[in-house]
Scaffold this motif. Structure first.
Motif, PDB file in Angstrom:
ATOM      1  N   ALA A 105     -23.195  98.605  33.692  1.00  0.00           N
ATOM      2  CA  ALA A 105     -24.155  98.746  32.596  1.00  0.00           C
ATOM      3  C   ALA A 105     -23.638  99.699  31.527  1.00  0.00           C
ATOM      4  CB  ALA A 105     -25.498  99.240  33.144  1.00  0.00           C
ATOM      5  N   ARG A 106     -23.048 100.798  31.943  1.00  0.00           N
ATOM      6  CA  ARG A 106     -22.514 101.762  30.972  1.00  0.00           C
ATOM      7  C   ARG A 106     -21.329 101.181  30.198  1.00  0.00           C
ATOM      8  NH1 ARG A 106     -22.834 107.041  34.947  1.00  0.00           N
ATOM      9  NH2 ARG A 106     -24.987 107.637  34.450  1.00  0.00           N
ATOM     10  N   ALA A 107     -20.478 100.430  30.900  1.00  0.00           N
ATOM     11  CA  ALA A 107     -19.307  99.846  30.233  1.00  0.00           C
ATOM     12  C   ALA A 107     -19.723  98.846  29.167  1.00  0.00           C
ATOM     13  CB  ALA A 107     -18.409  99.170  31.280  1.00  0.00           C
ATOM     14  N   VAL A 108     -20.699  97.998  29.481  1.00  0.00           N
ATOM     15  CA  VAL A 108     -21.161  97.001  28.518  1.00  0.00           C
ATOM     16  C   VAL A 108     -21.876  97.686  27.352  1.00  0.00           C
ATOM     17  CG1 VAL A 108     -22.726  95.041  28.165  1.00  0.00           C
ATOM     18  CG2 VAL A 108     -21.326  95.166  30.239  1.00  0.00           C
ATOM     19  N   ALA A 109     -22.737  98.645  27.657  1.00  0.00           N
ATOM     20  CA  ALA A 109     -23.496  99.321  26.605  1.00  0.00           C
ATOM     21  C   ALA A 109     -22.602 100.110  25.658  1.00  0.00           C
ATOM     22  CB  ALA A 109     -24.529 100.253  27.241  1.00  0.00           C
ATOM     23  N   GLY A 146     -19.523  95.417  20.680  1.00  0.00           N
ATOM     24  CA  GLY A 146     -19.453  93.956  20.575  1.00  0.00           C
ATOM     25  C   GLY A 146     -20.133  93.234  21.730  1.00  0.00           C
ATOM     26  N   LEU A 147     -20.714  93.992  22.636  1.00  0.00           N
ATOM     27  CA  LEU A 147     -21.394  93.410  23.792  1.00  0.00           C
ATOM     28  C   LEU A 147     -22.846  93.876  23.838  1.00  0.00           C
ATOM     29  CD1 LEU A 147     -18.755  94.083  26.620  1.00  0.00           C
ATOM     30  CD2 LEU A 147     -18.943  92.054  25.173  1.00  0.00           C
ATOM     31  N   ARG A 148     -23.687  93.050  24.408  1.00  0.00           N
ATOM     32  CA  ARG A 148     -25.053  93.487  24.686  1.00  0.00           C
ATOM     33  C   ARG A 148     -25.420  93.010  26.094  1.00  0.00           C
ATOM     34  NH1 ARG A 148     -27.978  89.782  20.067  1.00  0.00           N
ATOM     35  NH2 ARG A 148     -27.417  87.735  20.894  1.00  0.00           N
ATOM     36  N   LEU A 149     -26.253  93.783  26.749  1.00  0.00           N
ATOM     37  CA  LEU A 149     -26.556  93.541  28.160  1.00  0.00           C
ATOM     38  C   LEU A 149     -27.994  93.082  28.350  1.00  0.00           C
ATOM     39  CD1 LEU A 149     -25.681  93.888  31.203  1.00  0.00           C
ATOM     40  CD2 LEU A 149     -26.675  96.187  31.048  1.00  0.00           C
ATOM     41  N   VAL A 150     -28.150  92.072  29.205  1.00  0.00           N
ATOM     42  CA  VAL A 150     -29.470  91.692  29.702  1.00  0.00           C
ATOM     43  C   VAL A 150     -29.419  91.865  31.216  1.00  0.00           C
ATOM     44  CG1 VAL A 150     -31.193  89.874  29.958  1.00  0.00           C
ATOM     45  CG2 VAL A 150     -29.861  90.039  27.839  1.00  0.00           C
ATOM     46  N   TYR A 151     -30.266  92.725  31.733  1.00  0.00           N
ATOM     47  CA  TYR A 151     -30.288  93.024  33.170  1.00  0.00           C
ATOM     48  C   TYR A 151     -31.446  92.280  33.825  1.00  0.00           C
ATOM     49  CZ  TYR A 151     -31.094  95.792  37.445  1.00  0.00           C
ATOM     50  OH  TYR A 151     -31.310  96.193  38.744  1.00  0.00           O
ATOM     51  N   ARG A 152     -31.112  91.444  34.812  1.00  0.00           N
ATOM     52  CA  ARG A 152     -32.136  90.673  35.529  1.00  0.00           C
ATOM     53  C   ARG A 152     -32.009  90.966  37.026  1.00  0.00           C
ATOM     54  NH1 ARG A 152     -35.024  85.463  34.677  1.00  0.00           N
ATOM     55  NH2 ARG A 152     -35.708  84.767  36.728  1.00  0.00           N
ATOM     56  N   PRO A 153     -32.753  91.931  37.550  1.00  0.00           N
ATOM     57  CA  PRO A 153     -32.682  92.221  38.983  1.00  0.00           C
ATOM     58  C   PRO A 153     -33.400  91.160  39.802  1.00  0.00           C
ATOM     59  CG  PRO A 153     -34.354  93.583  37.949  1.00  0.00           C
ATOM     60  CD  PRO A 153     -33.668  92.829  36.834  1.00  0.00           C
ATOM     61  N   GLU A 198     -33.008 102.669  44.413  1.00  0.00           N
ATOM     62  CA  GLU A 198     -32.506 103.775  43.585  1.00  0.00           C
ATOM     63  C   GLU A 198     -31.464 103.289  42.585  1.00  0.00           C
ATOM     64  OE1 GLU A 198     -31.083 106.369  46.586  1.00  0.00           O
ATOM     65  OE2 GLU A 198     -33.092 106.890  47.323  1.00  0.00           O
ATOM     66  N   ALA A 199     -30.602 102.361  43.015  1.00  0.00           N
ATOM     67  CA  ALA A 199     -29.594 101.816  42.101  1.00  0.00           C
ATOM     68  C   ALA A 199     -30.255 101.014  40.980  1.00  0.00           C
ATOM     69  CB  ALA A 199     -28.612 100.943  42.872  1.00  0.00           C
ATOM     70  N   ASP A 200     -31.294 100.284  41.315  1.00  0.00           N
ATOM     71  CA  ASP A 200     -32.040  99.524  40.304  1.00  0.00           C
ATOM     72  C   ASP A 200     -32.643 100.476  39.271  1.00  0.00           C
ATOM     73  OD1 ASP A 200     -33.597  97.280  39.150  1.00  0.00           O
ATOM     74  OD2 ASP A 200     -35.299  98.271  40.116  1.00  0.00           O
ATOM     75  N   ALA A 201     -33.250 101.548  39.751  1.00  0.00           N
ATOM     76  CA  ALA A 201     -33.841 102.526  38.831  1.00  0.00           C
ATOM     77  C   ALA A 201     -32.776 103.146  37.929  1.00  0.00           C
ATOM     78  CB  ALA A 201     -34.561 103.608  39.631  1.00  0.00           C
ATOM     79  N   ALA A 202     -31.591 103.401  38.482  1.00  0.00           N
ATOM     80  CA  ALA A 202     -30.511 104.003  37.694  1.00  0.00           C
ATOM     81  C   ALA A 202     -30.025 103.051  36.607  1.00  0.00           C
ATOM     82  CB  ALA A 202     -29.361 104.401  38.609  1.00  0.00           C
ATOM     83  N   VAL A 203     -29.886 101.767  36.943  1.00  0.00           N
ATOM     84  CA  VAL A 203     -29.466 100.785  35.930  1.00  0.00           C
ATOM     85  C   VAL A 203     -30.537 100.647  34.856  1.00  0.00           C
ATOM     86  CG1 VAL A 203     -28.922  98.356  35.520  1.00  0.00           C
ATOM     87  CG2 VAL A 203     -27.952  99.521  37.506  1.00  0.00           C
ATOM     88  N   ARG A 204     -31.790 100.605  35.269  1.00  0.00           N
ATOM     89  CA  ARG A 204     -32.875 100.521  34.280  1.00  0.00           C
ATOM     90  C   ARG A 204     -32.840 101.716  33.331  1.00  0.00           C
ATOM     91  NH1 ARG A 204     -37.217  96.998  35.495  1.00  0.00           N
ATOM     92  NH2 ARG A 204     -36.906  95.827  37.426  1.00  0.00           N
ATOM     93  N   SER A 205     -32.507 102.871  33.848  1.00  0.00           N
ATOM     94  CA  SER A 205     -32.425 104.072  33.015  1.00  0.00           C
ATOM     95  C   SER A 205     -31.314 103.939  31.979  1.00  0.00           C
ATOM     96  CB  SER A 205     -32.184 105.296  33.907  1.00  0.00           C
ATOM     97  OG  SER A 205     -32.051 106.464  33.130  1.00  0.00           O
ATOM     98  N   VAL A 206     -30.144 103.440  32.402  1.00  0.00           N
ATOM     99  CA  VAL A 206     -29.033 103.223  31.471  1.00  0.00           C
ATOM    100  C   VAL A 206     -29.436 102.212  30.400  1.00  0.00           C
ATOM    101  CG1 VAL A 206     -26.689 102.321  31.236  1.00  0.00           C
ATOM    102  CG2 VAL A 206     -27.263 103.809  33.167  1.00  0.00           C
ATOM    103  N   VAL A 207     -30.084 101.145  30.814  1.00  0.00           N
ATOM    104  CA  VAL A 207     -30.517 100.110  29.869  1.00  0.00           C
ATOM    105  C   VAL A 207     -31.470 100.696  28.831  1.00  0.00           C
ATOM    106  CG1 VAL A 207     -31.899  97.996  29.652  1.00  0.00           C
ATOM    107  CG2 VAL A 207     -30.168  98.178  31.443  1.00  0.00           C
ATOM    108  N   ALA A 208     -32.427 101.494  29.284  1.00  0.00           N
ATOM    109  CA  ALA A 208     -33.395 102.092  28.369  1.00  0.00           C
ATOM    110  C   ALA A 208     -32.736 103.086  27.413  1.00  0.00           C
ATOM    111  CB  ALA A 208     -34.503 102.785  29.166  1.00  0.00           C
ATOM    112  N   THR A 232     -29.693 103.180  26.326  1.00  0.00           N
ATOM    113  CA  THR A 232     -28.675 102.616  25.429  1.00  0.00           C
ATOM    114  C   THR A 232     -29.184 101.442  24.596  1.00  0.00           C
ATOM    115  OG1 THR A 232     -27.874 101.200  27.233  1.00  0.00           O
ATOM    116  CG2 THR A 232     -26.805 103.344  26.945  1.00  0.00           C
ATOM    117  N   GLY A 233     -30.479 101.146  24.696  1.00  0.00           N
ATOM    118  CA  GLY A 233     -31.047 100.087  23.870  1.00  0.00           C
ATOM    119  C   GLY A 233     -30.689  98.682  24.289  1.00  0.00           C
TER     120      GLY A 233
END
Length: 418
Positions: free
Chosen positions: A243-247, A251-258, A271-281, A283-284
């Motif tokens: 998630a951090r690499a894409v954000a 030139g990239l944008r991320l859509v996260y679908r757990p 906990e990993a899901d919550a951490a990815v959601r935090s990165v997504v939030a 970094t827009g």
């Protein structure tokens, strides 16, 4: 006198258990995955034998309704010619399904109710979308032809469960499923018991894009699995770094679908899901609304996912696929034709995933290999072809015959062994 006292005490204890059980049901305090047993039994028995010809049985709770939801469009097509009844073991599942479909949905909570509604009924075909233990409450009826549909095809170990032997037929997506069952199940004639219909849910999805458009990366990891042998999820090993690499790449944008079941068994995945959601939030980026998978597919240029049915369905889009690689790269799932045909991403590579994802979309060097493996896993993916084969197979059974099984059609070679 003593016996009378014991009997009275036993009766009181039973009454308290019964009352307590009802309050637990009403207050929603049942353990996860346990049907609430609040059924329509009295009304169903009073109405007499069911008039529908097809029964779709769903013994799971509402958190897994997604397994049946994907089949509702083609079941509604079947209903137009042969009335379909959806039977659940849980009233919460039924309530959710009524929001999703025009099919009649009822809840059967008592084992004996099936005897009353099936005796003298028009029912001839029973369909199942998972291997839930509750299925056996209906599978005991020999007058029905029992068919396993499951809810997607993949190289996961659960796709070769010995439970497949319980059904009269297994409807599968493509030749890959037939070969997989034949290779892993003892005393199971896959050629005679499997019916290749394709995946009505998978279809070509061209997505033209301009060179200056950002590349949309769909990250759709699977859950932790019901047992250790089925743990293919990448969230703890890849999620945050990916998630951090894409954000970080403009030139990239991320859509996260757990996966809907993420974290239900393993706190680590939650906990990993919550951490990815935090990165997504932070970094827009975007979290999927969780609607039909096809909607997220249509908006993505490349998919990053684990060994799962999502990967197989994505093949129909024709677009690049990156498969996460678990710690043990030599698992049977990673030796499958799909894993051999696409780019794989080990956990150590997640931090540098942006460059890899750009290359996948801009060069798409594995396009021909994916097309070949798509045919092996999905068969004919032309629009409507899988739905037609599903309906024809059901028609054959309802007419008193048998659908054409895998042994009656030409074999297709595993591309990874060519």
């Amino acid at each position: 006198m003593a016996m009378t006292t014991v009997a009275r005490t036993d009766t009181v204890a039973r009454r308290f258990r019964r009352i307590g059980g009802r309050w637990i049901q009403r207050l929603g305090l049942l353990p996860a995955g346990v049907p609430d047993a609040r059924g329509d039994d009295a009304a169903l028995v009073a109405a007499g034998p069911m008039t529908e010809q097809v029964v779709v049985y769903f013994g799971s709770t509402a958190d897994t309704v997604y397994q049946l939801e994907q089949w509702l469009p083609v079941l509604e097509q079947l209903d137009a010619a042969h009335p379909v009844l959806v039977v659940t073991a849980d009233s919460r599942s039924a309530r959710r399904l009524r929001e999703l479909t025009r099919l009649r949905v009822v809840t059967v909570a008592r084992y004996a109710t099936f005897d009353d509604v099936l005796a003298g009924s028009d029912a001839r075909l029973a369909l199942y979308v998972n291997h839930h233990v509750q299925n056996f409450s209906l599978m005991r009826f020999a007058a029905l032809t029992h068919v396993s549909l499951l809810h997607g095809d993949s190289d996961k170990v659960v796709s070769v469960s010995n439970q497949a032997k319980a059904y009269d037929f297994t409807f599968v997506a493509g030749r890959a499923a037939v070969d997989r069952l034949d290779a892993h199940l003892r005393h199971f004639d896959a050629a005679a018991r499997c019916v290749v219909i394709g995946r009505p849910q998978a279809a070509p999805a061209p997505r033209p894009r301009r060179d200056d458009d950002p590349i949309t990366v769909l990250y759709a990891p699977t859950w932790e699995g019901a047992q250790t042998s089925a743990a293919y999820g990448s969230l703890p090993t890849h999620g945050v770094a990916l998630a951090r690499a894409v954000a970080a790449d403009p030139g990239l944008r991320l859509v996260y679908r757990p996966h809907p079941l993420t974290g239900v068994r393993s706190p680590e995945y939650g906990e990993a899901d919550a951490a990815v959601r935090s990165v997504v939030a932070e970094t827009g980026q975007r979290i999927s609304a969780g609607g039909p998978l096809a909607e997220d597919f249509a908006a993505a240029d490349v998919l990053v996912c684990d060994v799962s049915a999502v990967a197989v369905d994505w093949l129909a889009t024709g677009r690049p696929l990156v498969l996460t690689q678990p710690g043990d790269a030599d698992t049977p799932a990673m030796r499958g034709a799909l894993a051999q045909a696409v780019t794989r991403l080990p956990s150590v590579g997640a931090v540098d995933a942006a460059a890899l994802l750009r290359r996948e979309v801009e060069l798409d060097e594995r396009a021909d290999a994916r097309r070949e493996v798509a045919e092996y896993y999905l068969g004919d993916i032309s629009p409507g072809s899988a739905s037609r084969r599903f309906l024809e197979a059901c028609e054959a059974i309802l007419a008193g015959g048998e659908p054409p099984t895998a042994g009656a059609v030409p074999e297709q070679a595993d591309p990874s062994r060519a």
